[in-house]
Motif scaffolding. Structure first.
Motif, mmCIF file in Angstrom:
data_model
loop_
_atom_site.group_PDB
_atom_site.id
_atom_site.type_symbol
_atom_site.label_atom_id
_atom_site.label_comp_id
_atom_site.label_asym_id
_atom_site.label_seq_id
_atom_site.Cartn_x
_atom_site.Cartn_y
_atom_site.Cartn_z
ATOM 1 N N GLN A 1 4.151 23.635 1.137
ATOM 2 C CA GLN A 1 3.051 24.249 0.319
ATOM 3 C C GLN A 1 1.800 24.504 0.999
ATOM 4 O OE1 GLN A 1 1.962 21.286 -2.757
ATOM 5 N NE2 GLN A 1 0.468 22.397 -3.505
ATOM 6 N N ARG B 1 0.834 -1.222 -0.106
ATOM 7 C CA ARG B 1 0.078 0.124 -0.181
ATOM 8 C C ARG B 1 1.098 1.226 -0.003
ATOM 9 N NH1 ARG B 1 -3.831 0.885 -2.278
ATOM 10 N NH2 ARG B 1 -5.481 -0.496 -2.315
ATOM 11 N N VAL C 1 3.206 11.644 -13.684
ATOM 12 C CA VAL C 1 4.190 12.744 -13.235
ATOM 13 C C VAL C 1 4.567 13.929 -14.140
ATOM 14 C CG1 VAL C 1 5.211 11.527 -11.332
ATOM 15 C CG2 VAL C 1 5.910 10.929 -13.382
ATOM 16 N N LEU D 1 -1.879 17.879 -5.368
ATOM 17 C CA LEU D 1 -0.441 18.712 -5.598
ATOM 18 C C LEU D 1 -0.604 19.859 -6.276
ATOM 19 C CD1 LEU D 1 1.043 15.097 -6.874
ATOM 20 C CD2 LEU D 1 1.959 16.724 -5.191
ATOM 21 N N MET E 1 6.549 14.220 -6.205
ATOM 22 C CA MET E 1 6.034 15.355 -6.984
ATOM 23 C C MET E 1 5.888 16.652 -6.057
ATOM 24 S SD MET E 1 3.765 14.383 -10.004
ATOM 25 C CE MET E 1 4.419 15.997 -10.536
ATOM 26 N N ARG E 2 5.681 16.190 -4.752
ATOM 27 C CA ARG E 2 5.231 17.407 -4.020
ATOM 28 C C ARG E 2 6.728 18.195 -3.812
ATOM 29 N NH1 ARG E 2 1.647 16.627 -0.181
ATOM 30 N NH2 ARG E 2 1.885 14.526 0.427
ATOM 31 N N ALA F 1 -3.337 21.992 -6.359
ATOM 32 C CA ALA F 1 -4.210 22.955 -5.669
ATOM 33 C C ALA F 1 -4.829 24.069 -6.332
ATOM 34 C CB ALA F 1 -3.083 24.020 -4.623
ATOM 35 N N ASP G 1 1.438 22.074 -13.749
ATOM 36 C CA ASP G 1 1.650 22.906 -12.644
ATOM 37 C C ASP G 1 2.307 24.266 -13.138
ATOM 38 O OD1 ASP G 1 1.728 23.486 -9.652
ATOM 39 O OD2 ASP G 1 3.920 23.848 -10.048
ATOM 40 N N MET H 1 9.303 18.160 -5.986
ATOM 41 C CA MET H 1 9.450 18.701 -7.102
ATOM 42 C C MET H 1 8.747 19.840 -7.532
ATOM 43 S SD MET H 1 9.657 16.277 -10.790
ATOM 44 C CE MET H 1 8.009 16.068 -10.754
ATOM 45 N N LEU H 2 7.508 20.067 -7.201
ATOM 46 C CA LEU H 2 6.722 20.892 -7.627
ATOM 47 C C LEU H 2 7.201 22.310 -6.895
ATOM 48 C CD1 LEU H 2 3.165 19.738 -8.120
ATOM 49 C CD2 LEU H 2 4.939 20.171 -9.830
ATOM 50 N N ASP I 1 -4.890 12.884 -5.573
ATOM 51 C CA ASP I 1 -3.563 13.124 -5.532
ATOM 52 C C ASP I 1 -3.153 14.345 -6.350
ATOM 53 O OD1 ASP I 1 -3.072 11.075 -3.943
ATOM 54 O OD2 ASP I 1 -2.466 9.795 -5.440
ATOM 55 N N GLY J 1 -3.294 1.379 -6.633
ATOM 56 C CA GLY J 1 -2.233 2.129 -6.259
ATOM 57 C C GLY J 1 -1.040 2.365 -7.268
ATOM 58 N N ASP J 2 -1.520 1.961 -8.601
ATOM 59 C CA ASP J 2 -0.672 2.060 -9.952
ATOM 60 C C ASP J 2 -0.707 3.575 -10.443
ATOM 61 O OD1 ASP J 2 0.464 -0.236 -9.151
ATOM 62 O OD2 ASP J 2 -0.822 -1.330 -10.232
ATOM 63 N N MET J 3 -1.689 4.143 -10.088
ATOM 64 C CA MET J 3 -1.875 5.690 -10.740
ATOM 65 C C MET J 3 -2.110 6.579 -9.905
ATOM 66 S SD MET J 3 -4.601 6.517 -14.054
ATOM 67 C CE MET J 3 -3.562 6.270 -15.573
ATOM 68 N N LEU J 4 -1.704 7.922 -10.049
ATOM 69 C CA LEU J 4 -2.253 8.907 -9.074
ATOM 70 C C LEU J 4 -3.644 9.011 -9.069
ATOM 71 C CD1 LEU J 4 0.457 11.718 -10.176
ATOM 72 C CD2 LEU J 4 0.243 10.734 -7.750
ATOM 73 N N ALA K 1 5.325 8.239 -6.522
ATOM 74 C CA ALA K 1 4.861 9.636 -7.503
ATOM 75 C C ALA K 1 4.588 10.656 -6.699
ATOM 76 C CB ALA K 1 4.100 9.102 -8.510
ATOM 77 N N LYS K 2 3.635 10.632 -5.805
ATOM 78 C CA LYS K 2 3.137 11.670 -5.090
ATOM 79 C C LYS K 2 4.189 12.394 -4.274
ATOM 80 C CE LYS K 2 -0.676 13.256 -2.095
ATOM 81 N NZ LYS K 2 -1.882 12.867 -1.421
ATOM 82 N N SER L 1 3.473 1.833 -2.919
ATOM 83 C CA SER L 1 2.638 1.730 -4.268
ATOM 84 C C SER L 1 3.436 2.978 -5.105
ATOM 85 C CB SER L 1 1.315 1.875 -4.344
ATOM 86 O OG SER L 1 1.049 3.370 -3.836
ATOM 87 N N SER L 2 3.349 2.550 -6.336
ATOM 88 C CA SER L 2 4.090 3.549 -7.124
ATOM 89 C C SER L 2 3.455 4.846 -7.478
ATOM 90 C CB SER L 2 4.194 2.790 -8.863
ATOM 91 O OG SER L 2 2.824 2.828 -9.327
ATOM 92 N N ALA L 3 2.011 4.809 -7.065
ATOM 93 C CA ALA L 3 1.431 5.952 -7.084
ATOM 94 C C ALA L 3 1.861 6.826 -5.778
ATOM 95 C CB ALA L 3 0.017 5.960 -7.009
ATOM 96 N N ARG L 4 2.167 6.197 -4.683
ATOM 97 C CA ARG L 4 2.527 6.998 -3.421
ATOM 98 C C ARG L 4 3.721 7.697 -3.485
ATOM 99 N NH1 ARG L 4 0.290 8.825 -0.513
ATOM 100 N NH2 ARG L 4 -1.684 7.896 -1.072
ATOM 101 N N GLY M 1 -1.660 25.723 -0.131
ATOM 102 C CA GLY M 1 -2.445 25.876 -1.353
ATOM 103 C C GLY M 1 -1.345 26.192 -2.655
#
Ligand SMILES: Nc1ncnc2c1ncn2[C@@H]1O[C@H](COP(=O)(O)OP(=O)(O)OP(=O)(O)O)[C@@H](O)[C@H]1O
Ligand SMILES: [Mg+2]
Lengths: 88, 267
Positions: free
Chosen positions: A66, A10, B147, B194, A22-23, B196, B154, A25-26, B190, B183-186, A18-19, A13-16, A68
Motif C-alpha cells: 500500500q 505489547r 475492524v 490503514l 486489516m492491512r 490513508a 475503506d 485485508m484492505l 492505526d 492495546g485493546d482498541m485500534l 487487528a491492524k 495486543s489485540s489492536a496490533r 497511500g
C-alpha cells in the motif's frame, strides 16, 4: 505476572493483531484479488519468465503493498547466473 | 459565502452518522451560520428525534420531491438555535422514492437560502448512499475504531473516489482512550494509516451523547462534554479554521502526540 504480560503483550495486543490483519485485508479488498489468486499469478509469472531467463524459483517474492490509497504489485525475482558461463 | 453541501456517510450502520449530522449542524448554527440538516435515510427517519424536533413534522423530503408541498413548508426551524433547520426523511417510504437528480435539484434550491447543507446518509452502498452523495461538495466518512467498521469505511472511501466526490474526510468516533492505551482498541493513528485519508475529527466515547440524545438536545449545546467539543472542532475545521485535534487523554497521551504530529504538517 501482570507486568510480565504487559511487557511481552505489547506486540501481541489485540489492536496490533487487528491492524496486521486489516492491512492485508484492505489491500485485497481494494484490488479485489485474494491471496490464492495472487499465488496463481505468481506461478504463471514464474513460468513466463523462466522461458526467457533462468530464475531462482524458490526465492521469488510477489506481494501487494500500500502506498497511500494506491496499491502496488512488487515482484522480486532473483536471476541465476547462466550455466554456459559456469566452470561446470 | 457560497453554500456548501456536506454528506455524512459510513459503510457500517450505527457508527454515528446521525449524531454527527445533528451536532455538526448545530455547531455551525452556533456560529451564526444558516444551516439545514437533511435526513436522507428514507424509511429509517432518526435525525428528527436526535434534534428533538420529532413533534413538529408536517411534511418531509418525499413530500417536497413529489410536489405535495413547497420546500419552505418542509423546513422545521429549531427554536433553540434559530439558524438551524431540518428537512425530515419520510418514514413510510423507501429509498427509491427519491433519485440522485431529485437531490441535486433540491440542494440547488437550498443553496440559495443556506450557508451549509448537512446530509445524513443511510449506511451502505445502495441507492440511499447514491442519493446522499449526488449533490455533495464534501464527503465525510465516519467510522469506529473497530475492524468491521474500518473495513466498510475503506469500501465507502473507494466508492466516493470512483464517483469523483473525493477526497473523503474521516471522523473516528467512539474512541476509548483507556482501551487504546492498553492495546485493546485500534488507535487513531492505526486507523488513519490503514485508511490513508485526511482526518477531520476524533470523537471520544461519551455518555453525554446518549443522555443528550435522550433529551433531544445536541451534545454540542453542553459546554462540558468532550464529544461536544470534538464536534465543535469539526465544525470549525469545515469552516476552514486550523484546530488542533483533541487530546483525549488529558495530559498528553497517544492522541496528543498524534495531534502534535498533524500540526507539524506530517499529514
Ligand atoms: N461518541 C459517542 N459516544 C457514545 N455514544 C455514541 C457516540 N456516537 C454515537 N453514539 C451512540 O451510538 C448509537 C448510534 O449512533 P447513530 O444513530 O448516530 O448512528 P448512525 O450511523 O446514524 O446509525 P444508522 O446507520 O442506523 O443510521 C446511538 O445510540 C448514539 O447515541
Ligand atoms: Mg442514522
Amino acid at each position: 505476572m501482570k507486568l510480565f504480560q504487559q511487557l511481552i503483550g505489547r506486540d501481541r495486543s489485540s489492536a496490533r493483531q487487528a491492524k496486521e490483519r486489516m492491512r492485508l485485508m484492505l489491500i485485497h479488498d481494494r484490488v479485489d484479488m485474494s491471496a490464492a489468486a495472487l499465488d496463481k499469478l505468481k506461478d504463471e509469472l514464474v513460468g513466463v519468465i523462466s522461458r526467457h531467463v533462468e530464475i531462482d524459483v524458490g526465492a521469488v517474492r510477489i506481494e501487494m503493498t500500500q502506498d497511500g490509497r494506491e496499491q502496488r504489485l512488487i515482484a522480486d525475482i532473483p536471476l541465476r547466473p547462466s550455466r554456459r558461463r559456469g566452470s561446470g | 459565502m457560497p453554500a456548501k453541501v456536506v454528506t455524512i456517510t459510513s459503510g457500517k450502520g450505527g457508527v454515528g452518522k446521525t449524531t454527527a449530522t445533528a451536532n455538526i449542524g448545530a455547531a455551525l448554527a452556533q456560529n451564526d451560520l444558516k444551516v439545514v440538516c437533511l435526513d436522507a435515510d428514507i424509511g429509517l427517519r432518526n435525525l428528527d428525534v436526535v434534534l428533538g424536533l420529532e413533534n413538529r413534522i408536517v411534511y418531509d423530503l418525499v413530500d417536497v420531491v413529489e410536489g405535495r408541498c413547497r420546500l419552505k413548508q418542509a423546513l422545521i426551524r429549531d427554536k433553540r438555535l434559530p439558524e438551524l433547520f431540518l428537512i425530515p426523511a419520510a418514514q413510510k417510504r423507501d429509498k427509491s422514492a427519491v433519485s440522485p437528480s431529485d437531490m441535486v435539484r433540491l440542494c440547488n434550491e437550498l443553496r440559495e437560502e443556506f450557508d451549509w447543507i448537512i446530509i445524513d446518509s443511510p449506511a451502505g452502498i445502495e441507492r440511499g448512499f447514491r442519493n446522499a452523495i449526488a449533490p455533495t461538495d464534501i464527503v465525510v466518512v465516519i467510522t469506529n475504531p473497530e475492524v468491521s467498521a474500518v473495513r466498510d469505511a475503506d469500501r465507502i472511501i473507494g466508492l466516493v473516489e470512483s464517483e469523483e466526490k473525493g477526497p473523503a474526510r474521516l471522523i473516528i468516533n467512539r474512541i476509548k482512550p483507556s482501551m487504546v492505551r492498553k492495546g485493546d482498541m485500534l488507535s487513531p493513528e492505526d486507523v488513519l494509516e490503514l485508511l490513508a485519508v485526511e482526518l477531520i475529527g476524533l470523537v471520544p466515547e461519551d455518555e453525554g451523547v446518549v443522555t443528550s440524545t435522550n433529551r433531544g438536545m445536541p451534545v454540542v449545546m453542553d459546554g462540558r462534554s468532550r464529544a461536544g467539543q470534538a464536534f465543535r472542532n469539526i465544525a470549525q475545521r469545515l469552516m476552514g479554521a486550523e484546530v488542533p485535534f483533541l487530546d483525549l487523554e488529558e495530559g498528553g497521551g497517544l492522541l496528543g502526540r498524534l495531534a502534535r504530529r498533524i500540526r507539524q504538517g506530517g499529514d
